[in-house]
Motif scaffolding. Structure first.
Motif, PDB file in Angstrom:
ATOM      1  N   GLY A 251       0.817  -1.211   0.000  1.00 13.17           N
ATOM      2  CA  GLY A 251       0.000   0.000   0.000  1.00 13.17           C
ATOM      3  C   GLY A 251       0.848   1.256   0.000  1.00 13.17           C
ATOM      4  N   ILE A 252       0.211   2.370   0.290  1.00 19.86           N
ATOM      5  CA  ILE A 252       0.904   3.660   0.305  1.00 19.86           C
ATOM      6  C   ILE A 252       0.597   4.373   1.619  1.00 19.86           C
ATOM      7  N   TYR A 253       1.662   4.915   2.233  1.00 13.68           N
ATOM      8  CA  TYR A 253       1.522   5.760   3.411  1.00 13.68           C
ATOM      9  C   TYR A 253       1.361   7.200   2.933  1.00 13.68           C
ATOM     10  N   PHE A 254       0.432   7.906   3.561  1.00 12.56           N
ATOM     11  CA  PHE A 254       0.145   9.281   3.176  1.00 12.56           C
ATOM     12  C   PHE A 254       0.314  10.224   4.361  1.00 12.56           C
ATOM     13  N   ILE A 255       0.818  11.402   4.059  1.00 14.47           N
ATOM     14  CA  ILE A 255       0.915  12.498   5.018  1.00 14.47           C
ATOM     15  C   ILE A 255       0.206  13.683   4.370  1.00 14.47           C
ATOM     16  N   TYR A 256      -0.627  14.357   5.128  1.00 14.68           N
ATOM     17  CA  TYR A 256      -1.348  15.491   4.549  1.00 14.68           C
ATOM     18  C   TYR A 256      -1.099  16.757   5.361  1.00 14.68           C
ATOM     19  N   HIS A 257      -1.290  17.876   4.698  1.00 15.72           N
ATOM     20  CA  HIS A 257      -1.110  19.196   5.296  1.00 15.72           C
ATOM     21  C   HIS A 257      -2.211  20.115   4.794  1.00 15.72           C
ATOM     22  N   SER A 258      -2.351  21.260   5.454  1.00 17.95           N
ATOM     23  CA  SER A 258      -3.225  22.280   4.878  1.00 17.95           C
ATOM     24  C   SER A 258      -2.487  22.842   3.659  1.00 17.95           C
ATOM     25  N   LYS A 259      -3.237  23.133   2.652  1.00 18.78           N
ATOM     26  CA  LYS A 259      -2.629  23.638   1.419  1.00 18.78           C
ATOM     27  C   LYS A 259      -1.866  24.930   1.680  1.00 18.78           C
ATOM     28  N   ILE A 260      -2.441  25.821   2.457  1.00 16.70           N
ATOM     29  CA  ILE A 260      -1.792  27.109   2.706  1.00 16.70           C
ATOM     30  C   ILE A 260      -0.473  26.923   3.470  1.00 16.70           C
ATOM     31  N   TYR A 261      -0.433  25.978   4.409  1.00 16.22           N
ATOM     32  CA  TYR A 261       0.820  25.721   5.103  1.00 16.22           C
ATOM     33  C   TYR A 261       1.860  25.175   4.125  1.00 16.22           C
ATOM     34  N   TYR A 262       1.459  24.226   3.308  1.00 12.94           N
ATOM     35  CA  TYR A 262       2.403  23.593   2.390  1.00 12.94           C
ATOM     36  C   TYR A 262       2.971  24.602   1.393  1.00 12.94           C
ATOM     37  N   GLU A 263       2.142  25.549   0.972  1.00 15.58           N
ATOM     38  CA  GLU A 263       2.592  26.552   0.001  1.00 15.58           C
ATOM     39  C   GLU A 263       3.449  27.636   0.647  1.00 15.58           C
ATOM     40  N   THR A 264       3.129  28.019   1.883  1.00 12.60           N
ATOM     41  CA  THR A 264       3.826  29.150   2.516  1.00 12.60           C
ATOM     42  C   THR A 264       4.880  28.728   3.536  1.00 12.60           C
ATOM     43  N   LYS A 265       4.740  27.532   4.095  1.00 16.04           N
ATOM     44  CA  LYS A 265       5.584  27.036   5.195  1.00 16.04           C
ATOM     45  C   LYS A 265       5.477  27.934   6.428  1.00 16.04           C
ATOM     46  N   ASP A 266       4.387  28.677   6.521  1.00 16.10           N
ATOM     47  CA  ASP A 266       4.127  29.545   7.668  1.00 16.10           C
ATOM     48  C   ASP A 266       3.503  28.693   8.774  1.00 16.10           C
ATOM     49  N   TRP A 267       4.188  28.599   9.917  1.00 16.87           N
ATOM     50  CA  TRP A 267       3.778  27.721  11.010  1.00 16.87           C
ATOM     51  C   TRP A 267       2.394  28.039  11.557  1.00 16.87           C
ATOM     52  N   LYS A 268       1.897  29.239  11.359  1.00 18.36           N
ATOM     53  CA  LYS A 268       0.567  29.547  11.880  1.00 18.36           C
ATOM     54  C   LYS A 268      -0.526  28.782  11.137  1.00 18.36           C
ATOM     55  N   TYR A 269      -0.186  28.198   9.981  1.00 20.86           N
ATOM     56  CA  TYR A 269      -1.145  27.405   9.212  1.00 20.86           C
ATOM     57  C   TYR A 269      -0.923  25.900   9.353  1.00 20.86           C
ATOM     58  N   LYS A 270       0.053  25.505  10.153  1.00 23.98           N
ATOM     59  CA  LYS A 270       0.366  24.085  10.324  1.00 23.98           C
ATOM     60  C   LYS A 270      -0.748  23.411  11.112  1.00 23.98           C
ATOM     61  N   LEU A 271      -1.106  22.220  10.699  1.00 21.90           N
ATOM     62  CA  LEU A 271      -2.147  21.459  11.383  1.00 21.90           C
ATOM     63  C   LEU A 271      -1.572  20.753  12.602  1.00 21.90           C
ATOM     64  N   ILE A 272      -2.427  20.500  13.563  1.00 26.27           N
ATOM     65  CA  ILE A 272      -2.068  19.712  14.733  1.00 26.27           C
ATOM     66  C   ILE A 272      -2.952  18.462  14.707  1.00 26.27           C
ATOM     67  N   GLY A 273      -2.324  17.315  14.867  1.00 27.05           N
ATOM     68  CA  GLY A 273      -3.096  16.079  14.911  1.00 27.05           C
ATOM     69  C   GLY A 273      -3.385  15.448  13.560  1.00 27.05           C
ATOM     70  N   ASN A 274      -2.697  15.896  12.540  1.00 29.29           N
ATOM     71  CA  ASN A 274      -2.910  15.296  11.221  1.00 29.29           C
ATOM     72  C   ASN A 274      -2.065  14.020  11.106  1.00 29.29           C
ATOM     73  N   ALA A 275      -2.652  12.948  11.572  1.00 28.96           N
ATOM     74  CA  ALA A 275      -1.952  11.672  11.649  1.00 28.96           C
ATOM     75  C   ALA A 275      -1.745  11.070  10.263  1.00 28.96           C
ATOM     76  N   PRO A 276      -0.571  10.495  10.036  1.00 29.45           N
ATOM     77  CA  PRO A 276      -0.344   9.792   8.780  1.00 29.45           C
ATOM     78  C   PRO A 276      -1.238   8.552   8.718  1.00 29.45           C
ATOM     79  N   PHE A 277      -1.479   8.085   7.512  1.00 26.74           N
ATOM     80  CA  PHE A 277      -2.313   6.904   7.353  1.00 26.74           C
ATOM     81  C   PHE A 277      -1.836   6.073   6.172  1.00 26.74           C
ATOM     82  N   LEU A 278      -2.254   4.828   6.188  1.00 27.88           N
ATOM     83  CA  LEU A 278      -1.923   3.862   5.143  1.00 27.88           C
ATOM     84  C   LEU A 278      -3.198   3.486   4.418  1.00 27.88           C
ATOM     85  N   VAL A 279      -3.113   3.371   3.094  1.00 25.01           N
ATOM     86  CA  VAL A 279      -4.194   2.770   2.320  1.00 25.01           C
ATOM     87  C   VAL A 279      -3.628   1.474   1.754  1.00 25.01           C
TER      88      VAL A 279
END
Length: 96
Positions: free
Chosen positions: A39-67
């Protein structure tokens, strides 16, 4: 066995369920996917955090998952340890 594209679509549909709760668009960066023969392990982020790398947009509790590629089952992991730890636990059959 499901294709890579099908696994990615399952993952995208899965994180879309969180967007309403979070109030932000979420993304799964392809370069953070970890592909295994089961399968594939996935990590997700808020789009705005990923684009800006601004910590104020970083998610808390976004657990990785496997499909899993056998049937598309989603297995969510925790956030208290590294993803490598969870991968090792899963591969040793010590994770549900």
């Amino acid at each position: 066995m499901l294709s890579e594209k099908e696994l990615i679509n399952i993952a995208i549909d899965y994180i879309k369920t969180f967007e309403k709760e979070i109030g932000r668009e979420l993304i799964i960066p392809k370069e953070l996917m970890i592909k295994k023969n089961y399968g594939i392990y996935f990590i997700y982020h808020s789009k705005i955090y990923y684009e800006t790398k601004d910590w104020k947009y970083k998610l808390i509790g976004n657990a990785p998952f496997l499909v899993e590629n056998k049937m598309g089952k989603i297995i969510e992991f925790g956030t208290s340890r590294s993803l490598d730890h969870y991968i090792q636990e899963y591969e040793a059959s010590r994770y549900p």
